[in-house]
Motif scaffolding. Structure first.
Motif, PDB file in Angstrom:
ATOM      1  N   GLU A 131       0.734  -1.194   0.018  1.00 23.34           N
ATOM      2  CA  GLU A 131      -0.148   0.064  -0.183  1.00 23.34           C
ATOM      3  C   GLU A 131       1.101   1.154   0.046  1.00 23.34           C
ATOM      4  N   GLY A 132       0.590   2.189  -0.977  1.00 27.89           N
ATOM      5  CA  GLY A 132       1.322   3.321  -0.904  1.00 27.89           C
ATOM      6  C   GLY A 132       2.801   3.361  -1.694  1.00 27.89           C
ATOM      7  N   VAL A 133       3.354   2.269  -2.011  1.00 29.92           N
ATOM      8  CA  VAL A 133       4.680   2.117  -2.717  1.00 29.92           C
ATOM      9  C   VAL A 133       4.769   2.868  -3.977  1.00 29.92           C
ATOM     10  N   VAL A 134       3.454   2.592  -4.661  1.00 25.88           N
ATOM     11  CA  VAL A 134       3.464   3.324  -6.210  1.00 25.88           C
ATOM     12  C   VAL A 134       3.845   4.686  -6.005  1.00 25.88           C
ATOM     13  N   ASN A 135       3.156   5.603  -4.903  1.00 30.60           N
ATOM     14  CA  ASN A 135       3.423   6.908  -4.729  1.00 30.60           C
ATOM     15  C   ASN A 135       4.774   7.197  -4.709  1.00 30.60           C
ATOM     16  N   TYR A 136       5.772   6.373  -4.450  1.00 27.83           N
ATOM     17  CA  TYR A 136       7.322   6.870  -4.141  1.00 27.83           C
ATOM     18  C   TYR A 136       7.637   7.123  -5.782  1.00 27.83           C
ATOM     19  N   ALA A 137       7.098   6.127  -6.813  1.00 31.49           N
ATOM     20  CA  ALA A 137       7.481   6.737  -8.201  1.00 31.49           C
ATOM     21  C   ALA A 137       7.006   7.911  -8.592  1.00 31.49           C
ATOM     22  N   LEU A 138       5.712   7.907  -8.154  1.00 33.42           N
ATOM     23  CA  LEU A 138       5.249   9.197  -8.748  1.00 33.42           C
ATOM     24  C   LEU A 138       5.774  10.497  -8.029  1.00 33.42           C
ATOM     25  N   SER A 139       6.242  10.509  -6.994  1.00 27.13           N
ATOM     26  CA  SER A 139       6.962  11.560  -6.294  1.00 27.13           C
ATOM     27  C   SER A 139       7.941  12.242  -7.052  1.00 27.13           C
ATOM     28  N   ILE A 140       8.559  11.655  -7.895  1.00 20.64           N
ATOM     29  CA  ILE A 140       9.792  12.039  -8.698  1.00 20.64           C
ATOM     30  C   ILE A 140       9.269  13.252  -9.359  1.00 20.64           C
ATOM     31  N   LYS A 141      10.307  14.362  -9.413  1.00 20.17           N
ATOM     32  CA  LYS A 141       9.959  15.495 -10.370  1.00 20.17           C
ATOM     33  C   LYS A 141       9.929  15.017 -11.889  1.00 20.17           C
ATOM     34  N   GLY A 142       8.893  15.606 -12.445  1.00 18.67           N
ATOM     35  CA  GLY A 142       8.722  15.214 -13.840  1.00 18.67           C
ATOM     36  C   GLY A 142       8.018  14.264 -14.309  1.00 18.67           C
TER      37      GLY A 142
ATOM     38  N   ARG B   2      -0.643   5.368 -10.835  1.00 20.44           N
ATOM     39  CA  ARG B   2      -0.886   6.784 -10.047  1.00 20.44           C
ATOM     40  C   ARG B   2      -0.568   7.907 -10.855  1.00 20.44           C
ATOM     41  N   SER B   3      -1.331   8.892 -11.040  1.00 22.27           N
ATOM     42  CA  SER B   3      -0.996   9.897 -12.040  1.00 22.27           C
ATOM     43  C   SER B   3      -1.133  11.383 -11.362  1.00 22.27           C
ATOM     44  N   LYS B   4      -0.403  12.273 -12.107  1.00 22.04           N
ATOM     45  CA  LYS B   4      -0.707  13.967 -11.557  1.00 22.04           C
ATOM     46  C   LYS B   4      -1.600  14.582 -12.707  1.00 22.04           C
ATOM     47  N   ASP B   5      -2.139  15.786 -12.112  1.00 21.43           N
ATOM     48  CA  ASP B   5      -2.829  16.425 -12.980  1.00 21.43           C
ATOM     49  C   ASP B   5      -3.974  15.826 -13.593  1.00 21.43           C
ATOM     50  N   GLU B   6      -4.056  16.172 -14.935  1.00 21.33           N
ATOM     51  CA  GLU B   6      -5.311  15.628 -15.883  1.00 21.33           C
ATOM     52  C   GLU B   6      -5.328  14.380 -16.428  1.00 21.33           C
ATOM     53  N   PHE B   7      -4.139  13.671 -16.403  1.00 15.96           N
ATOM     54  CA  PHE B   7      -3.924  12.157 -17.077  1.00 15.96           C
ATOM     55  C   PHE B   7      -4.745  11.225 -16.298  1.00 15.96           C
ATOM     56  N   SER B   8      -5.696  10.677 -17.099  1.00 18.21           N
ATOM     57  CA  SER B   8      -6.512   9.748 -16.581  1.00 18.21           C
ATOM     58  C   SER B   8      -5.920   8.180 -16.502  1.00 18.21           C
ATOM     59  N   VAL B   9      -5.488   7.919 -15.382  1.00 19.54           N
ATOM     60  CA  VAL B   9      -4.983   6.408 -15.292  1.00 19.54           C
ATOM     61  C   VAL B   9      -6.430   5.566 -15.290  1.00 19.54           C
ATOM     62  N   ASN B  10      -7.483   5.908 -14.987  1.00 22.45           N
ATOM     63  CA  ASN B  10      -8.635   5.216 -15.098  1.00 22.45           C
ATOM     64  C   ASN B  10      -8.831   4.951 -16.333  1.00 22.45           C
ATOM     65  N   SER B  11      -8.732   5.680 -17.411  1.00 27.11           N
ATOM     66  CA  SER B  11      -8.857   5.318 -18.956  1.00 27.11           C
ATOM     67  C   SER B  11      -7.783   4.599 -19.425  1.00 27.11           C
ATOM     68  N   PHE B  12      -6.464   4.725 -18.787  1.00 25.26           N
ATOM     69  CA  PHE B  12      -5.421   4.244 -19.462  1.00 25.26           C
ATOM     70  C   PHE B  12      -5.415   2.617 -18.902  1.00 25.26           C
ATOM     71  N   ALA B  13      -5.953   2.280 -17.679  1.00 17.54           N
ATOM     72  CA  ALA B  13      -5.924   1.103 -17.152  1.00 17.54           C
ATOM     73  C   ALA B  13      -7.019   0.427 -17.657  1.00 17.54           C
ATOM     74  N   LYS B  14      -8.205   0.939 -17.914  1.00 14.71           N
ATOM     75  CA  LYS B  14      -9.587   0.400 -18.435  1.00 14.71           C
ATOM     76  C   LYS B  14      -8.995  -0.003 -19.920  1.00 14.71           C
ATOM     77  N   GLU B  15      -8.508   0.699 -20.727  1.00 13.96           N
ATOM     78  CA  GLU B  15      -8.417   0.366 -22.130  1.00 13.96           C
ATOM     79  C   GLU B  15      -7.203  -0.643 -22.383  1.00 13.96           C
ATOM     80  N   ASN B  16      -6.118  -0.486 -21.377  1.00 14.65           N
ATOM     81  CA  ASN B  16      -4.981  -1.642 -21.574  1.00 14.65           C
ATOM     82  C   ASN B  16      -4.831  -2.994 -20.668  1.00 14.65           C
ATOM     83  N   PHE B  17      -5.123  -2.483 -19.456  1.00 20.84           N
ATOM     84  CA  PHE B  17      -4.973  -3.538 -18.578  1.00 20.84           C
ATOM     85  C   PHE B  17      -6.327  -4.126 -18.014  1.00 20.84           C
ATOM     86  N   ASP B  18      -7.433  -4.008 -18.562  1.00 20.16           N
ATOM     87  CA  ASP B  18      -8.775  -4.789 -17.873  1.00 20.16           C
ATOM     88  C   ASP B  18      -8.632  -4.172 -16.322  1.00 20.16           C
TER      89      ASP B  18
END
Length: 338
Positions: A260-271, A290-306
């Motif tokens: 739980e929360g491990v993925v957030n460390y990857a997202l915390s990198i600048k850029g 996980r994503s920042k701003d307006e990029f939808s990982v909901n759509s990304f996951a739904k379209e590519n990874f069930d």
């Protein structure tokens, strides 16, 4: 603004009042929100004098064992016969924090057989309207726990409120917003927390310490291993991912909940705009995005990874090998042009 129709609220109260055996179900790989919301409605119903059971498909992460009444939760993974009996005899089922029956994992077959009236309380996109009998869904809510608080207030059930419920709802909100770092850009989130303090007289610092400052040594060492050895940063794609094998989890003696929360460390990198955590399981790769701003990982996951979830937080899965899944992910990231 979260609003409910009077007709739905009337049905909710009618079903609760007439129910003799009530079951409350969390989603698979339970997190703070599904457990917090489930234990909250459990205690409300208990305070109403109802016979109620809480069911989780699999084992809870260790950091949630501090929650009040957590010992009441039955785990299908280890208590199959008890859970089957409860679901067979239930005349009302609350489904907390999942939008379709497959989100209960190994419990799906049992839930699909349930003939009882099913009430959904959830904040994920696109609930299965054909499966649930009564739906309370608001995808802009920070969490199902926040949504539940508003539902309790509007249905006049706060008279059964107590400090245990306040604690569980707060944990649900806190954990599903990353300790108020995302999905909380609505004043109602903080107004809800203020009301929890007022009504439940809860110690926010103590709750925070119990959840975030009580990890095992093995979990911390595993986190260091993930960041130092398993983190891959793709600066050119504004993306990063971490992948872990079953052997590595066994070596560090960590469970699903410790991720739980491990993925957030990857997202915390600048850029970095999108981050992923890939977890090897038997015959499947589980994925967290996980994503920042307006990029939808909901759509990304739904379209590519069930998968699917929220705009900035989603899950998915792959039946490919870990290496093939990574190659597919990198290829997709390359085409995003972030």
């Amino acid at each position: 603004m979260i609003e409910f129709s009077k007709q739905k609220l009337s049905v909710l109260i009618e079903k609760i009042n007439s129910a003799q055996n009530i079951a409350v179900i969390t989603h698979t790989n339970p997190d703070g929100d599904t457990v917090g919301a489930s234990l909250s409605i459990y205690k409300i119903l208990l305070n109403m004098g109802k016979k109620v059971s809480v069911i989780s498909p699999d084992t809870l992460p260790e950091f949630l064992e501090c929650l009040p009444n957590v010992e009441a939760i039955l785990t299908y993974e280890t208590q199959k016969n008890d859970v089957k009996s409860i679901l067979q005899n239930a005349d009302l089922v609350f489904c907390m924090d999942f939008n379709a029956s497959h989100r209960v994992g190994i419990l799906t077959h049992q839930l699909d057989k349930v003939t009882a009236f099913k009430i959904l309380i959830d904040h994920h996109l696109m609930p299965d309207e054909n499966f649930f009998d009564l739906i309370f869904s608001f995808d802009e809510s920070s969490s199902t726990s926040e949504l539940l608080f508003h539902l309790l207030r509007e249905s006049d059930l706060l008279k059964y409120f107590d400090s245990d419920i306040a604690t569980c709802i707060y944990v649900g909100i806190m954990t599903d917003t990353g300790s108020f770092s995302f999905a909380c850009n609505r004043k109602e989130v903080f107004e809800t927390v203020a009301r929890l303090v007022e009504l439940g007289d809860i110690n926010l610092k103590k709750i925070h310490d119990n959840i975030y400052n009580s990890f095992s040594e093995s979990r911390l060492r595993f986190l260091g291993f993930c960041i130092n050895e398993k983190l891959v940063v793709l600066h050119e794609y504004h993306a990063a991912y971490i992948w872990v094998s079953m052997e590595e989890m066994e070596r560090f003696n960590v469970s699903e909940g410790d991720l739980e929360g491990v993925v957030n460390y990857a997202l915390s990198i600048k850029g970095i705009v999108i981050a992923a955590l890939l977890k090897e399981r038997k015959n499947i790769i589980k994925m967290s995005f996980r994503s920042k701003d307006e990029f939808s990982v909901n759509s990304f996951a739904k379209e590519n990874f069930d998968g699917g979830g929220h705009i900035n937080a989603a899950g998915g899965k792959s039946s490919l090998t870990m290496q093939d899944t990574i190659e597919k992910l990198v290829s997709l990231l390359k085409g995003l042009n972030l």
